[in-house]
Write an enzyme that holds these catalytic residues in place. Sequence first.
Site, mmCIF file in Angstrom:
data_model
loop_
_atom_site.group_PDB
_atom_site.id
_atom_site.type_symbol
_atom_site.label_atom_id
_atom_site.label_comp_id
_atom_site.label_asym_id
_atom_site.label_seq_id
_atom_site.Cartn_x
_atom_site.Cartn_y
_atom_site.Cartn_z
ATOM 1 N N HIS A 188 0.785 -1.216 0.158
ATOM 2 C CA HIS A 188 0.008 0.078 0.160
ATOM 3 C C HIS A 188 0.694 1.181 0.120
ATOM 4 C CE1 HIS A 188 -3.638 -2.299 1.673
ATOM 5 N NE2 HIS A 188 -3.892 -2.048 0.519
ATOM 6 N N GLU A 431 -10.524 -5.866 -34.030
ATOM 7 C CA GLU A 431 -8.853 -5.868 -34.519
ATOM 8 C C GLU A 431 -8.888 -6.878 -35.681
ATOM 9 O OE1 GLU A 431 -6.406 -6.453 -31.257
ATOM 10 O OE2 GLU A 431 -7.528 -8.232 -30.527
ATOM 11 N N ASP A 455 -3.758 -4.093 -34.421
ATOM 12 C CA ASP A 455 -3.818 -5.283 -35.123
ATOM 13 C C ASP A 455 -4.837 -5.063 -36.394
ATOM 14 O OD1 ASP A 455 -2.228 -7.461 -34.200
ATOM 15 O OD2 ASP A 455 -3.489 -7.473 -32.253
ATOM 16 N N CYS A 502 -8.890 1.269 -28.479
ATOM 17 C CA CYS A 502 -7.726 1.453 -27.358
ATOM 18 C C CYS A 502 -6.355 1.033 -28.236
ATOM 19 C CB CYS A 502 -8.249 0.440 -26.526
ATOM 20 S SG CYS A 502 -8.133 -1.292 -27.598
#
Length: 544
Positions: A188, A431, A455, A502
């Site tokens: 953490h 893709e 891709d 993306c």
Amino acid sequence: MRIYTGKGVYGAVAIGKIAVFKRKELSVKRFHVEDRNKEKKRVEAAKNVAREELQDIYDKALKEVGEANAQIFEMHMMMLDDVDYNDSICNIIETQAVNAEYAVAVTSDNFSEMFSSMEDAYMKERAADIRDISNRLIRKLQTDKDENTLEMDKVIICADDLAPSETVLLDKDKVLAFVTSHGSSNSHTAILARNMNIPAIIGVGDEFLQEISDGVSAIVDGFTGEIYVEPDEKTSKKLLKKQQKDEEKRKLLQELRGKENITRDGKKINVYANIGSVENIGAVLLNDADGIGLFRSEFLYLESKDYPTEERQFIAYRKVLESMAGKRVIIRTLDIGADKQVDYFGLKKEENPALGCRAIRICLTRPEIFKTQLRALYRASTYGNLGIMFPMITSVREVEEILSMCSEVKAELINEGVEVSDKIELGVMIETPAAAIISDMLAPMVDFFSVGTNDLTQYTLACDRQNPEIEDFMDTHHEAILRLIATAADNAHKHGAWIGICGELAADTSLTERFLRMGIDELSVSPSFVLNVRGAIRDIDLTK
Ligand code: PEP
Ligand code: MG
């Protein structure tokens, strides 16, 4: 000049003087008591004060690093009231007739040892939390009002390790950086450092603390994980330049933090970030992304020597979801194969690996691997706002099989009494040209599309993305690619699905307007590009 190397957990450069973090050593003596009830009452009183302190720390953390990170201190408050922990303290007082401080110290040792010896990495980390709350309790029992002593004059804090509460109490305005001999990037503390934007290096080793002292000059390079102690002139000049460049860049872009991703005519676009590991979350938060549009989960597999267990994956997914505190997180199922080879998968050598057994093809032919990942994802789903997407889709049959496996896994977990979110969004990557062309058939089956332009470009233009020799033919702005994206966008919207991009092209601001005009709802880019893309969106007027 001496150079030490550790793991940079937050990339930035800090130049200044060292202050060795001095923790007030707690010395706990054991002595016999007559009145055991009085000792138990002392524990209760100390717990009340400790709880109030933790509440203050929680409030500070909430303001500075957000709810997801502040939750550590909520957890500490819960640990303080843990039945086993308290029973242990009371039993020691009762059976041994000893003072409360001693009972807490022994309980702390026992519990932290128990956590340290656990297999599970997440549980192991809890040992530090137990020590942290126990030390707080002991300090309160000793009515010691002093917190740990920190030199607070714009310094590089160097410590063996820092507890989460020590980290959050560092005054951000006075701490230039911190360097620790120990600590893991899973802790953490490391997460907090990243989210507090404090340049930090962990795990520089034991000699480090022995060889430094207060007031010595040093430079921390959080990008490379190097700390230069008593740097020579050449190094100082070089790193000063690096620092100035980094700060200039940050300053310019930071002006866009907190602003909306909204076009001039008021259309809201989601700008998300792509990550490859839990470690990247700090950059996502720093760059103010609205969510995570692509978590390349295969990196979990690439980092391992063997298949990552369901538990290990669950911890990673949960961490990402928790850190994003309710913002959308899209995790892509494993995309192994082609350029991402993993020995232990034992994949056969192929003539054309990009056209071979990769991504969803592996998952559907080796369902035991896929099921393990799906179980981990579904288990993590209650910790945030999860979307799952599937790579390399070419057909309706694949999506049918995927959806049926998802339903199977969900039913199995519910049967086992595991809580599963009913708001998980399922999506497919567009893709391959095939997926874009049949996007009218795929859209009704899913909640969203995410276009993988890396891709999509490779497969549409028949250009191996790994081959630098044909770069001139790899026209990422090729009309064929843009038309395929537009087709997918139209079909998504016709069937009530949303669509994002993306692949790397999402960050190409010369195309932002074109994407928006196609109706793209989300752009997911590397964290450091988020603010760039936000700037581009804010300049666009779709009415013109
Ligand atoms: C893509 O293909 O555009 C994509 C986002 O996936 P990856 O680059 O991981 O193949
Ligand atoms: Mg891809």
